[in-house]
Design a protein around this motif. Sequence first.
Motif, PDB file in Angstrom:
ATOM      1  N   GLY A   1       0.816  -1.208   0.000  1.00  9.12           N
ATOM      2  CA  GLY A   1       0.000   0.000   0.000  1.00  9.12           C
ATOM      3  C   GLY A   1       0.845   1.250   0.000  1.00  9.12           C
ATOM      4  O   GLY A   1       0.511   2.242  -0.674  1.00  9.12           O
ATOM      5  N   GLY A   2       1.957   1.229   0.749  1.00  9.91           N
ATOM      6  CA  GLY A   2       2.851   2.377   0.767  1.00  9.91           C
ATOM      7  C   GLY A   2       3.487   2.627  -0.585  1.00  9.91           C
ATOM      8  O   GLY A   2       3.597   3.775  -1.033  1.00  9.91           O
ATOM      9  N   ILE A   3       3.894   1.561  -1.254  1.00 14.15           N
ATOM     10  CA  ILE A   3       4.511   1.696  -2.584  1.00 14.15           C
ATOM     11  C   ILE A   3       3.506   2.237  -3.590  1.00 14.15           C
ATOM     12  O   ILE A   3       3.806   3.149  -4.375  1.00 14.15           O
ATOM     13  N   GLU A   4       2.295   1.699  -3.570  1.00 15.08           N
ATOM     14  CA  GLU A   4       1.291   2.129  -4.537  1.00 15.08           C
ATOM     15  C   GLU A   4       0.755   3.527  -4.235  1.00 15.08           C
ATOM     16  O   GLU A   4       0.190   4.178  -5.120  1.00 15.08           O
ATOM     17  N   ALA A   5       0.959   3.998  -2.994  1.00 14.24           N
ATOM     18  CA  ALA A   5       0.499   5.348  -2.649  1.00 14.24           C
ATOM     19  C   ALA A   5       1.403   6.427  -3.235  1.00 14.24           C
ATOM     20  O   ALA A   5       0.998   7.584  -3.340  1.00 14.24           O
ATOM     21  N   VAL A   6       2.623   6.051  -3.600  1.00 14.68           N
ATOM     22  CA  VAL A   6       3.528   7.017  -4.235  1.00 14.68           C
ATOM     23  C   VAL A   6       3.027   7.278  -5.652  1.00 14.68           C
ATOM     24  O   VAL A   6       2.772   6.343  -6.416  1.00 14.68           O
ATOM     25  N   LYS A   7       2.888   8.526  -5.995  1.00 13.59           N
ATOM     26  CA  LYS A   7       2.339   8.882  -7.293  1.00 13.59           C
ATOM     27  C   LYS A   7       3.201   8.349  -8.440  1.00 13.59           C
ATOM     28  O   LYS A   7       4.428   8.330  -8.356  1.00 13.59           O
ATOM     29  N   HIS A   8       2.534   7.939  -9.513  1.00 15.12           N
ATOM     30  CA  HIS A   8       3.247   7.360 -10.662  1.00 15.12           C
ATOM     31  C   HIS A   8       4.209   8.371 -11.283  1.00 15.12           C
ATOM     32  O   HIS A   8       5.214   7.980 -11.889  1.00 15.12           O
ATOM     33  N   GLU A   9       3.898   9.664 -11.123  1.00 26.18           N
ATOM     34  CA  GLU A   9       4.781  10.686 -11.682  1.00 26.18           C
ATOM     35  C   GLU A   9       6.177  10.633 -11.061  1.00 26.18           C
ATOM     36  O   GLU A   9       7.161  11.056 -11.693  1.00 26.18           O
ATOM     37  N   GLN A  10       6.274  10.107  -9.846  1.00 21.60           N
ATOM     38  CA  GLN A  10       7.582   9.980  -9.202  1.00 21.60           C
ATOM     39  C   GLN A  10       8.455   8.963  -9.945  1.00 21.60           C
ATOM     40  O   GLN A  10       9.657   9.167 -10.104  1.00 21.60           O
ATOM     41  N   TRP A  11       7.829   7.878 -10.393  1.00 24.60           N
ATOM     42  CA  TRP A  11       8.555   6.904 -11.208  1.00 24.60           C
ATOM     43  C   TRP A  11       9.023   7.552 -12.510  1.00 24.60           C
ATOM     44  O   TRP A  11      10.169   7.357 -12.933  1.00 24.60           O
ATOM     45  N   GLU A  12       8.140   8.299 -13.134  1.00 24.41           N
ATOM     46  CA  GLU A  12       8.473   8.929 -14.408  1.00 24.41           C
ATOM     47  C   GLU A  12       9.585   9.955 -14.245  1.00 24.41           C
ATOM     48  O   GLU A  12      10.493  10.040 -15.081  1.00 24.41           O
ATOM     49  N   ALA A  13       9.529  10.725 -13.162  1.00 24.52           N
ATOM     50  CA  ALA A  13      10.570  11.715 -12.920  1.00 24.52           C
ATOM     51  C   ALA A  13      11.918  11.040 -12.690  1.00 24.52           C
ATOM     52  O   ALA A  13      12.956  11.506 -13.186  1.00 24.52           O
ATOM     53  N   ALA A  14      11.911   9.937 -11.943  1.00 26.57           N
ATOM     54  CA  ALA A  14      13.158   9.211 -11.702  1.00 26.57           C
ATOM     55  C   ALA A  14      13.696   8.600 -12.986  1.00 26.57           C
ATOM     56  O   ALA A  14      14.911   8.580 -13.222  1.00 26.57           O
ATOM     57  N   ALA A  15      12.795   8.115 -13.850  1.00 31.34           N
ATOM     58  CA  ALA A  15      13.224   7.544 -15.129  1.00 31.34           C
ATOM     59  C   ALA A  15      13.848   8.616 -16.013  1.00 31.34           C
ATOM     60  O   ALA A  15      14.807   8.345 -16.767  1.00 31.34           O
TER      61      ALA A  15
END
Length: 216
Positions: free
Chosen positions: A107-121
Amino acid sequence: MRSFSLGDLLSLLSALQWTAVLVVIALGFGAPLALLLALMRTSASRALRWTATAFLQLVQGVPLLGLLMFFYFGMPVFLGIAMPPLVAVGIAMTVYTASFLGEIWRGGIEAVKHEQWEAAACLGLSTWHQFRYVIAPQAFRMALPPTVGFLVQLIKGTSLASIVGFVELARAGQLVSAATFQPLLVYSIVAAIYFAACLPLTLWARSLEVRLNGAR
């Protein structure tokens, strides 16, 4: 029959260390498995997600008492060897911890917004580095309050180990009660010890929830 004495109180307090040992074992072995389950549940692979989901549904659908009975009485039937109480209880508590912590951390992982993954990528980070340096710290902050709250449940859940004869706090209370014939006094002391152990964690969990939710 004898009266409740200081020695009996010290016996109860001494048994508390075995409650602590069970909690340490459950967290020490259950936390890595919980992280693996959380990563599997959030994986892009459907097979990994289904495998983790099936495991979680199976374990969470069985009471902790059922797990204890299975590993203590059932596993010797399958393996043909006697299962020491500490080992059986340790395995059951580990599986129980992994299943519930895995869902909390998922739940904690999925609560992080997907945009954070995109920004890190966009920074050229690998998937693992994205998770380690960007996603995991944020997920940890959000999952910390319920993790501490679960720890309270874990401490209280160790009392079920007395069912298989493991002498922790609850079992020690049974033995002292049988020796003194003062169950009200003995179990009141046992309850007070559990309360004293759990109250600081409960207050800490509430404080973390207010502070970290405010930080978001």
